[in-house]
Motif scaffolding. Structure first.
Motif, PDB file in Angstrom:
ATOM      1  N   TRP A  35       0.854  -1.114  -0.020  1.00  0.00           N
ATOM      2  CA  TRP A  35       0.138  -0.016  -0.106  1.00  0.00           C
ATOM      3  C   TRP A  35       1.050   1.220  -0.090  1.00  0.00           C
ATOM      4  N   PHE A  36       0.621   2.226  -0.828  1.00  0.00           N
ATOM      5  CA  PHE A  36       1.220   3.549  -0.973  1.00  0.00           C
ATOM      6  C   PHE A  36       0.275   4.481  -0.516  1.00  0.00           C
ATOM      7  N   GLY A  43       4.324  13.635  -2.878  1.00  0.00           N
ATOM      8  CA  GLY A  43       4.589  12.624  -3.666  1.00  0.00           C
ATOM      9  C   GLY A  43       4.197  11.225  -3.044  1.00  0.00           C
ATOM     10  N   ARG A  44       4.182  10.134  -3.855  1.00  0.00           N
ATOM     11  CA  ARG A  44       3.702   8.870  -3.344  1.00  0.00           C
ATOM     12  C   ARG A  44       4.727   8.119  -2.242  1.00  0.00           C
ATOM     13  N   GLU A  45       3.872   7.827  -1.188  1.00  0.00           N
ATOM     14  CA  GLU A  45       4.741   7.491  -0.142  1.00  0.00           C
ATOM     15  C   GLU A  45       4.304   6.041   0.095  1.00  0.00           C
ATOM     16  N   PHE A  46       5.419   5.149   0.654  1.00  0.00           N
ATOM     17  CA  PHE A  46       5.072   3.763   0.870  1.00  0.00           C
ATOM     18  C   PHE A  46       4.587   3.549   2.364  1.00  0.00           C
ATOM     19  N   ALA A  47       3.670   2.904   2.712  1.00  0.00           N
ATOM     20  CA  ALA A  47       2.931   2.643   3.802  1.00  0.00           C
ATOM     21  C   ALA A  47       3.386   1.487   4.471  1.00  0.00           C
ATOM     22  N   ALA A  48       2.991   0.054   3.677  1.00  0.00           N
ATOM     23  CA  ALA A  48       3.119  -1.261   4.139  1.00  0.00           C
ATOM     24  C   ALA A  48       3.227  -1.960   3.210  1.00  0.00           C
ATOM     25  N   TYR A  58       5.815  -5.506   6.311  1.00  0.00           N
ATOM     26  CA  TYR A  58       6.789  -4.442   6.579  1.00  0.00           C
ATOM     27  C   TYR A  58       6.045  -2.838   6.486  1.00  0.00           C
ATOM     28  N   TYR A  59       6.575  -2.050   7.283  1.00  0.00           N
ATOM     29  CA  TYR A  59       5.964  -0.792   7.515  1.00  0.00           C
ATOM     30  C   TYR A  59       6.859   0.253   7.438  1.00  0.00           C
ATOM     31  N   SER A  60       6.288   1.598   6.898  1.00  0.00           N
ATOM     32  CA  SER A  60       7.272   2.636   7.063  1.00  0.00           C
ATOM     33  C   SER A  60       7.218   3.275   8.478  1.00  0.00           C
ATOM     34  N   ASP A  61       8.113   3.846   9.072  1.00  0.00           N
ATOM     35  CA  ASP A  61       8.349   4.213  10.216  1.00  0.00           C
ATOM     36  C   ASP A  61       7.075   5.348  10.484  1.00  0.00           C
ATOM     37  N   SER A  62       6.572   6.005   9.761  1.00  0.00           N
ATOM     38  CA  SER A  62       5.513   7.183   9.817  1.00  0.00           C
ATOM     39  C   SER A  62       4.162   6.183  10.139  1.00  0.00           C
ATOM     40  N   VAL A  63       3.988   5.106   9.716  1.00  0.00           N
ATOM     41  CA  VAL A  63       2.733   4.347   9.903  1.00  0.00           C
ATOM     42  C   VAL A  63       2.649   3.086  11.134  1.00  0.00           C
ATOM     43  N   PHE A  67      -1.070   1.199  11.505  1.00  0.00           N
ATOM     44  CA  PHE A  67      -1.489   0.616  10.327  1.00  0.00           C
ATOM     45  C   PHE A  67      -1.118  -1.046  10.410  1.00  0.00           C
ATOM     46  N   THR A  68      -1.970  -1.823   9.918  1.00  0.00           N
ATOM     47  CA  THR A  68      -1.877  -3.099   9.815  1.00  0.00           C
ATOM     48  C   THR A  68      -2.055  -3.935   8.550  1.00  0.00           C
ATOM     49  N   ILE A  69      -1.356  -4.400   7.978  1.00  0.00           N
ATOM     50  CA  ILE A  69      -1.437  -5.076   6.744  1.00  0.00           C
ATOM     51  C   ILE A  69      -1.871  -6.515   6.879  1.00  0.00           C
ATOM     52  N   SER A  70      -2.672  -7.113   5.983  1.00  0.00           N
ATOM     53  CA  SER A  70      -2.888  -8.783   6.204  1.00  0.00           C
ATOM     54  C   SER A  70      -3.528  -9.002   5.049  1.00  0.00           C
ATOM     55  N   ARG A  71      -3.758 -10.407   4.848  1.00  0.00           N
ATOM     56  CA  ARG A  71      -4.183 -10.898   3.708  1.00  0.00           C
ATOM     57  C   ARG A  71      -5.013 -11.985   3.876  1.00  0.00           C
ATOM     58  N   ASP A  72      -6.264 -12.158   3.176  1.00  0.00           N
ATOM     59  CA  ASP A  72      -7.003 -13.279   3.146  1.00  0.00           C
ATOM     60  C   ASP A  72      -6.914 -14.011   2.015  1.00  0.00           C
ATOM     61  N   ASN A  73      -6.423 -15.214   1.918  1.00  0.00           N
ATOM     62  CA  ASN A  73      -5.977 -15.957   0.733  1.00  0.00           C
ATOM     63  C   ASN A  73      -7.082 -16.491  -0.108  1.00  0.00           C
ATOM     64  N   ALA A  74      -8.162 -16.796   0.712  1.00  0.00           N
ATOM     65  CA  ALA A  74      -9.473 -17.502  -0.166  1.00  0.00           C
ATOM     66  C   ALA A  74     -10.126 -16.404  -0.697  1.00  0.00           C
ATOM     67  N   LYS A  75     -10.013 -14.938  -0.518  1.00  0.00           N
ATOM     68  CA  LYS A  75     -10.637 -13.999  -1.136  1.00  0.00           C
ATOM     69  C   LYS A  75      -9.798 -12.959  -1.778  1.00  0.00           C
TER      70      LYS A  75
END
Length: 123
Positions: A35-36, A43-48, A58-63, A67-75
């Motif tokens: 996610w940016f 400018g465009r900034e990396f988030a996670a 992985y997360y940027s220091d600013s978030v 912020f929490t990044i997660s994944r649902d494989n089935a979806k």
């Protein structure tokens, strides 16, 4: 690979928002999805980011911590949960993917991009 981001909207400061990124097409080839964000006039900034094979995140220091990044494989969906929203989180949020290893924070290392979803945080 096609990426579709959603979940943006108007949120009050201190609130919560969940963004979703649905991957379709040759999504089985995704190596990392990130996610940016791009705030107005900036400018465009990396988030996670999340690596599909290991689910390492992985997360940027600013978030980090909010912020929490997660994944649902089935979806075939990757989420970005944003807690304790701040006015400075106001931005268009984009999801992006790449098929090989690379530098997580570098937007140029990503092959595919979704259209973006706008999050506006009111104070």
């Amino acid at each position: 690979v096609q990426l579709q981001a959603s979940g943006g909207g108007l949120v009050q400061a201190g609130g919560f928002r969940r963004l979703s990124c649905i991957a379709s097409g040759r999504s089985f080839n995704i190596y990392t999805l990130a996610w940016f964000r791009q705030a107005p006039g900036k400018g465009r900034e990396f988030a996670a980011a999340i690596r599909y094979g290991t689910s390492a995140t992985y997360y940027s220091d600013s978030v980090k911590g909010r912020f929490t990044i997660s994944r649902d494989n089935a979806k075939n969906t990757v989420y970005l949960d944003i807690n304790n929203l701040r006015p400075e989180d106001t931005a268009v949020y984009y999801c992006a993917s790449r098929q090989t290893g690379g530098t997580n924070w570098c937007w140029g290392s990503y092959d595919y991009w979704g259209r973006g979803t706008l999050v506006t945080v009111s104070s």
